[in-house]
Design a protein around this motif. Sequence first.
Motif, mmCIF file in Angstrom:
data_model
loop_
_atom_site.group_PDB
_atom_site.id
_atom_site.type_symbol
_atom_site.label_atom_id
_atom_site.label_comp_id
_atom_site.label_asym_id
_atom_site.label_seq_id
_atom_site.Cartn_x
_atom_site.Cartn_y
_atom_site.Cartn_z
ATOM 1 N N GLY A 9 -40.702 79.221 -97.303
ATOM 2 C CA GLY A 9 -41.419 79.892 -96.417
ATOM 3 C C GLY A 9 -43.401 78.549 -96.997
ATOM 4 N N LEU A 10 -43.018 78.280 -98.387
ATOM 5 C CA LEU A 10 -44.442 78.095 -99.070
ATOM 6 C C LEU A 10 -45.055 76.753 -98.315
ATOM 7 C CD1 LEU A 10 -43.593 78.580 -102.577
ATOM 8 C CD2 LEU A 10 -44.788 79.788 -101.025
ATOM 9 N N VAL A 11 -44.609 76.067 -97.223
ATOM 10 C CA VAL A 11 -45.171 75.087 -97.071
ATOM 11 C C VAL A 11 -44.674 74.925 -95.208
ATOM 12 C CG1 VAL A 11 -44.723 72.705 -96.171
ATOM 13 C CG2 VAL A 11 -45.062 73.144 -98.775
ATOM 14 N N GLU A 12 -45.407 74.881 -94.176
ATOM 15 C CA GLU A 12 -45.441 74.172 -92.814
ATOM 16 C C GLU A 12 -45.230 72.864 -92.686
ATOM 17 O OE1 GLU A 12 -48.259 76.514 -91.083
ATOM 18 O OE2 GLU A 12 -47.753 78.971 -92.025
ATOM 19 N N LEU A 13 -44.482 72.456 -91.749
ATOM 20 C CA LEU A 13 -44.012 70.861 -91.167
ATOM 21 C C LEU A 13 -44.858 70.834 -89.683
ATOM 22 C CD1 LEU A 13 -41.400 70.179 -92.690
ATOM 23 C CD2 LEU A 13 -43.249 70.003 -93.951
ATOM 24 N N GLY A 14 -45.420 69.925 -89.078
ATOM 25 C CA GLY A 14 -45.914 69.456 -87.909
ATOM 26 C C GLY A 14 -45.823 68.393 -87.628
ATOM 27 N N THR A 15 -46.121 67.680 -86.123
ATOM 28 C CA THR A 15 -46.533 66.519 -85.837
ATOM 29 C C THR A 15 -47.518 66.125 -85.921
ATOM 30 O OG1 THR A 15 -44.367 66.649 -85.167
ATOM 31 C CG2 THR A 15 -45.640 64.914 -84.474
ATOM 32 N N ASP A 16 -47.504 64.882 -86.515
ATOM 33 C CA ASP A 16 -49.316 64.170 -86.550
ATOM 34 C C ASP A 16 -48.974 63.883 -85.221
ATOM 35 O OD1 ASP A 16 -50.951 62.252 -87.026
ATOM 36 O OD2 ASP A 16 -50.696 61.612 -88.054
ATOM 37 N N PRO A 17 -50.380 64.282 -84.820
ATOM 38 C CA PRO A 17 -50.910 64.155 -83.553
ATOM 39 C C PRO A 17 -50.842 62.739 -83.251
ATOM 40 C CG PRO A 17 -52.586 65.274 -84.482
ATOM 41 C CD PRO A 17 -51.707 64.991 -85.586
ATOM 42 N N ALA A 18 -51.455 62.110 -83.795
ATOM 43 C CA ALA A 18 -52.108 60.360 -83.782
ATOM 44 C C ALA A 18 -50.523 59.171 -83.722
ATOM 45 C CB ALA A 18 -53.216 60.022 -85.028
ATOM 46 N N ASP A 19 -49.195 59.449 -84.625
ATOM 47 C CA ASP A 19 -48.410 58.965 -84.856
ATOM 48 C C ASP A 19 -47.491 60.999 -84.406
ATOM 49 O OD1 ASP A 19 -46.405 57.898 -85.419
ATOM 50 O OD2 ASP A 19 -47.656 56.965 -87.234
ATOM 51 N N ARG A 20 -46.740 60.550 -83.168
ATOM 52 C CA ARG A 20 -45.722 61.477 -83.368
ATOM 53 C C ARG A 20 -44.125 60.949 -84.297
ATOM 54 N NH1 ARG A 20 -47.148 64.913 -80.858
ATOM 55 N NH2 ARG A 20 -44.731 65.847 -80.221
ATOM 56 N N ARG A 21 -44.664 60.403 -84.919
ATOM 57 C CA ARG A 21 -43.176 59.061 -86.520
ATOM 58 C C ARG A 21 -43.265 59.819 -87.572
ATOM 59 N NH1 ARG A 21 -43.607 53.494 -85.694
ATOM 60 N NH2 ARG A 21 -45.683 54.150 -85.869
ATOM 61 N N ARG A 22 -44.547 60.773 -87.237
ATOM 62 C CA ARG A 22 -45.050 61.254 -88.811
ATOM 63 C C ARG A 22 -45.380 62.993 -88.603
ATOM 64 N NH1 ARG A 22 -50.637 59.121 -90.463
ATOM 65 N NH2 ARG A 22 -50.430 60.678 -92.728
ATOM 66 N N THR A 23 -44.670 63.097 -90.274
ATOM 67 C CA THR A 23 -44.548 64.944 -89.967
ATOM 68 C C THR A 23 -45.716 64.948 -91.033
ATOM 69 O OG1 THR A 23 -42.284 64.865 -90.000
ATOM 70 C CG2 THR A 23 -42.879 66.899 -91.008
#
Length: 86
Positions: A9-23
């Motif tokens: 629970g120390l890190v939250e992941l999301g999608t890069d809005p500029a390149d949806r292939r990147r996390t």
Amino acid sequence: MIAALRKRGLVELGTDPADRRRTIAEIADHARAQAHHARSRDIEPALRQMLPKASDEEITQTLAVLRNLHTALGEAAPDASGAPTG
């Protein structure tokens, strides 16, 4: 490593809005608050507990070295790309 931090629970992941292939990984808000609290605590009592045989002079010298290291690391903060500066 990121997966282990996320599981804790120390890190939250999301999608890069500029390149949806990147996390994108970001420090969780509560982890950031805990780190801030830990950095603001006085280290001397913990240092004395970890080094019970150290003299007052050795503790003073160790604290000075830790302060210098803290300053040096702050001056060498990574730039926005994550690459070290300097």
